[in-house]
Design an enzyme around this catalytic site. Sequence first.
Site, PDB file in Angstrom:
ATOM      1  N   PHE A 336      40.294   3.846 -12.297  1.00  0.00           N
ATOM      2  CA  PHE A 336      40.731   4.500 -13.539  1.00  0.00           C
ATOM      3  C   PHE A 336      41.361   5.872 -13.245  1.00  0.00           C
ATOM      4  CE2 PHE A 336      39.002   2.463 -17.509  1.00  0.00           C
ATOM      5  CZ  PHE A 336      38.482   1.325 -16.941  1.00  0.00           C
ATOM      6  N   GLU A 361      11.501   4.397  -8.775  1.00  0.00           N
ATOM      7  CA  GLU A 361      10.681   3.268  -8.279  1.00  0.00           C
ATOM      8  C   GLU A 361      10.694   3.205  -6.747  1.00  0.00           C
ATOM      9  OE1 GLU A 361       9.876  -0.343 -10.107  1.00  0.00           O
ATOM     10  OE2 GLU A 361      10.478   0.302 -12.100  1.00  0.00           O
ATOM     11  N   GLN A 365      15.287   5.232   0.686  1.00  0.00           N
ATOM     12  CA  GLN A 365      14.705   5.504   2.003  1.00  0.00           C
ATOM     13  C   GLN A 365      13.299   4.886   2.059  1.00  0.00           C
ATOM     14  OE1 GLN A 365      16.524   7.775   0.216  1.00  0.00           O
ATOM     15  NE2 GLN A 365      18.227   7.812   1.652  1.00  0.00           N
TER      16      GLN A 365
HETATM   17  N1  COS Z   1       0.483  -4.094  -1.711  1.00  0.00           N
HETATM   18  C1  COS Z   1      -0.857  -3.914  -1.620  1.00  0.00           C
HETATM   19  N2  COS Z   1      -1.407  -2.939  -0.849  1.00  0.00           N
HETATM   20  C2  COS Z   1      -0.562  -2.139  -0.168  1.00  0.00           C
HETATM   21  C3  COS Z   1       0.842  -2.274  -0.234  1.00  0.00           C
HETATM   22  C4  COS Z   1       1.349  -3.319  -1.033  1.00  0.00           C
HETATM   23  N3  COS Z   1       2.656  -3.525  -1.142  1.00  0.00           N
HETATM   24  N4  COS Z   1       1.419  -1.344   0.536  1.00  0.00           N
HETATM   25  C5  COS Z   1       0.414  -0.627   1.090  1.00  0.00           C
HETATM   26  N5  COS Z   1      -0.774  -1.119   0.651  1.00  0.00           N
HETATM   27  C6  COS Z   1      -2.108  -0.672   1.039  1.00  0.00           C
HETATM   28  C7  COS Z   1      -2.281  -0.766   2.545  1.00  0.00           C
HETATM   29  O1  COS Z   1      -2.697  -2.067   2.910  1.00  0.00           O
HETATM   30  C8  COS Z   1      -3.363   0.258   2.794  1.00  0.00           C
HETATM   31  O2  COS Z   1      -4.592  -0.296   2.394  1.00  0.00           O
HETATM   32  P1  COS Z   1      -5.975  -0.083   3.210  1.00  0.00           P
HETATM   33  O3  COS Z   1      -6.324   1.362   3.064  1.00  0.00           O
HETATM   34  O4  COS Z   1      -6.930  -0.955   2.504  1.00  0.00           O
HETATM   35  O5  COS Z   1      -5.712  -0.465   4.612  1.00  0.00           O
HETATM   36  C9  COS Z   1      -3.027   1.355   1.763  1.00  0.00           C
HETATM   37  O6  COS Z   1      -2.263   0.712   0.732  1.00  0.00           O
HETATM   38  C10 COS Z   1      -2.234   2.479   2.341  1.00  0.00           C
HETATM   39  O7  COS Z   1      -1.067   1.949   2.913  1.00  0.00           O
HETATM   40  P2  COS Z   1      -0.076   2.845   3.784  1.00  0.00           P
HETATM   41  O8  COS Z   1      -0.863   3.546   4.844  1.00  0.00           O
HETATM   42  O9  COS Z   1       1.071   2.002   4.172  1.00  0.00           O
HETATM   43  O10 COS Z   1       0.340   3.949   2.701  1.00  0.00           O
HETATM   44  P3  COS Z   1       1.293   5.199   2.837  1.00  0.00           P
HETATM   45  O11 COS Z   1       0.592   6.377   2.289  1.00  0.00           O
HETATM   46  O12 COS Z   1       1.832   5.284   4.228  1.00  0.00           O
HETATM   47  O13 COS Z   1       2.481   4.873   1.796  1.00  0.00           O
HETATM   48  C11 COS Z   1       4.530   3.982   0.991  1.00  0.00           C
HETATM   49  C12 COS Z   1       3.274   3.796   1.847  1.00  0.00           C
HETATM   50  C13 COS Z   1       5.480   5.038   1.517  1.00  0.00           C
HETATM   51  C14 COS Z   1       5.201   2.630   0.994  1.00  0.00           C
HETATM   52  C15 COS Z   1       4.097   4.352  -0.465  1.00  0.00           C
HETATM   53  O14 COS Z   1       3.579   5.649  -0.523  1.00  0.00           O
HETATM   54  C16 COS Z   1       5.217   4.226  -1.476  1.00  0.00           C
HETATM   55  O15 COS Z   1       5.582   3.131  -1.893  1.00  0.00           O
HETATM   56  N6  COS Z   1       5.778   5.376  -1.899  1.00  0.00           N
HETATM   57  C17 COS Z   1       6.774   5.393  -2.930  1.00  0.00           C
HETATM   58  C18 COS Z   1       6.136   5.469  -4.250  1.00  0.00           C
HETATM   59  C19 COS Z   1       7.090   5.172  -5.334  1.00  0.00           C
HETATM   60  O16 COS Z   1       7.739   4.141  -5.369  1.00  0.00           O
HETATM   61  N7  COS Z   1       7.187   6.098  -6.281  1.00  0.00           N
HETATM   62  C20 COS Z   1       8.041   5.930  -7.391  1.00  0.00           C
HETATM   63  C21 COS Z   1       7.303   6.329  -8.590  1.00  0.00           C
HETATM   64  S1  COS Z   1       6.761   5.051  -9.506  1.00  0.00           S
HETATM   65  S2  COS Z   1       8.253   4.783 -10.744  1.00  0.00           S
END
Ligand code: COS
Length: 377
Positions: A336, A361, A365
């Site tokens: 455009f 969500e 990254q």
């Molecule tokens: N389903 C179920 N359990 C999960 C999971 C999933 N998809 N992902 C991780 N877990 C569990 C792990 O198994 C672990 O459990 P245990 O303590 O029983 O072993 C626990 O959660 C912690 O997992 P992990 O160590 O991987 O967590 P981190 O703190 O490293 O975080 C990310 C992982 C970065 C993936 C997470 O913090 C995340 O998704 N952040 C983004 C959040 C987001 O989307 N925010 C947007 C706002 S909501 S609109």
Amino acid sequence: MGHVLSDDMLDIQKMARKFADAKIRPISKEWDLKGETPVKIYQEAADLGYTSIDIPEEFGGAGLGAMANALVAEEFARGDAGFSVTIQSSNLALKPVLLAGTEEQKRFASEVVVSGGMAAFCLTEPNAGSDAASIKTKAVKQGGEYVITGRKCFITNAPHAQFYIVFAKTDMDAGTRGISAFLVERGLPGLSVGKHEDKMGIRLSTTADVILEDVHVPEDHLLGKEGRGFHLAMQTLDRTRLDCAAAALGIAQRALDLSVEYAKTRVTFGKPIAGLQAIQFMLADMDIRCQTARSLIYQCAQMIDADSVDGKMNSIAKAYVSEAAMQNALDAVQIFSGYGYSREYEVEKLMRDAKIFMIFEGTNQIQRVVIAGHLLK
Ligand code: COS
């Protein structure tokens, strides 16, 4: 792409497109300027069942599943992405209740969303976005209640929500295992909503802080087990990132549709710009992105409906489609040209709306962190 959908799904898609054309797009520009949610149109959508597509029939929804919901999210976003996000955010807040709630909690929360009430998912805090485990909001057990204190930010639907799903620490020293989820009803003393964010895009969806000052919540408002809130949040996002991708596809497709239309009518050097290969290649690339995105979304939806949720695939869909939407919106503005940069044309709004899909969500990254985590585990 219609051939991969059943007749029922095609009907839902057609009706949602009709609603978007008749009710959402015509008011989109006015409400984008206002930066508010058109609650009346939201209620109309709810009355027609569009807010409860994926809610089980036993809780008053249509029970049509993830595919139907994704089709509606896409079509509504073709009308206005912020409007689509408003509906999907209520679904995002309802999802953990449906996954882990008691019968009574499921009934209460579903009834709110089915009847046109909004809901808000409250995980993010000023110092805990991507690093969701480092939230500071705390919930202290006192007798038969929890007392919740903290501040949530960037909460979609906060100003209108009838209930809030609040993630809070019940054990400050237990890391992710110290986080619990609570169903907090609007109107409880100590709960307030902060200033409405003046956002770049998706301005038909409202966003604000949720402030909790010694909010007393009965203990039966704990969602699932104490200490399992983080897992519940992750399980929720594993599913709802698909709805986010589907809404982003609505933007990508709208950018393409407008660009095709414009390219056929805009004349330069004595002929429509659609005759120029430079434009044709851009249009072709935009369609490659839309069709790839749609295939990915349909695959993820089919898997969810088959009770075989794949968090990695939903993260792939969320990251890919949001980037496709951003690129298509940028290309549409380019096609455009000067007019694309003017507020008079819709494509500049698509560009503003697209960006957030790469951020909320879970940033793209974070989606890559999730994808790599699956690859390397
Ligand atoms: N389903 C179920 N359990 C999960 C999971 C999933 N998809 N992902 C991780 N877990 C569990 C792990 O198994 C672990 O459990 P245990 O303590 O029983 O072993 C626990 O959660 C912690 O997992 P992990 O160590 O991987 O967590 P981190 O703190 O490293 O975080 C990310 C992982 C970065 C993936 C997470 O913090 C995340 O998704 N952040 C983004 C959040 C987001 O989307 N925010 C947007 C706002 S909501 S609109």
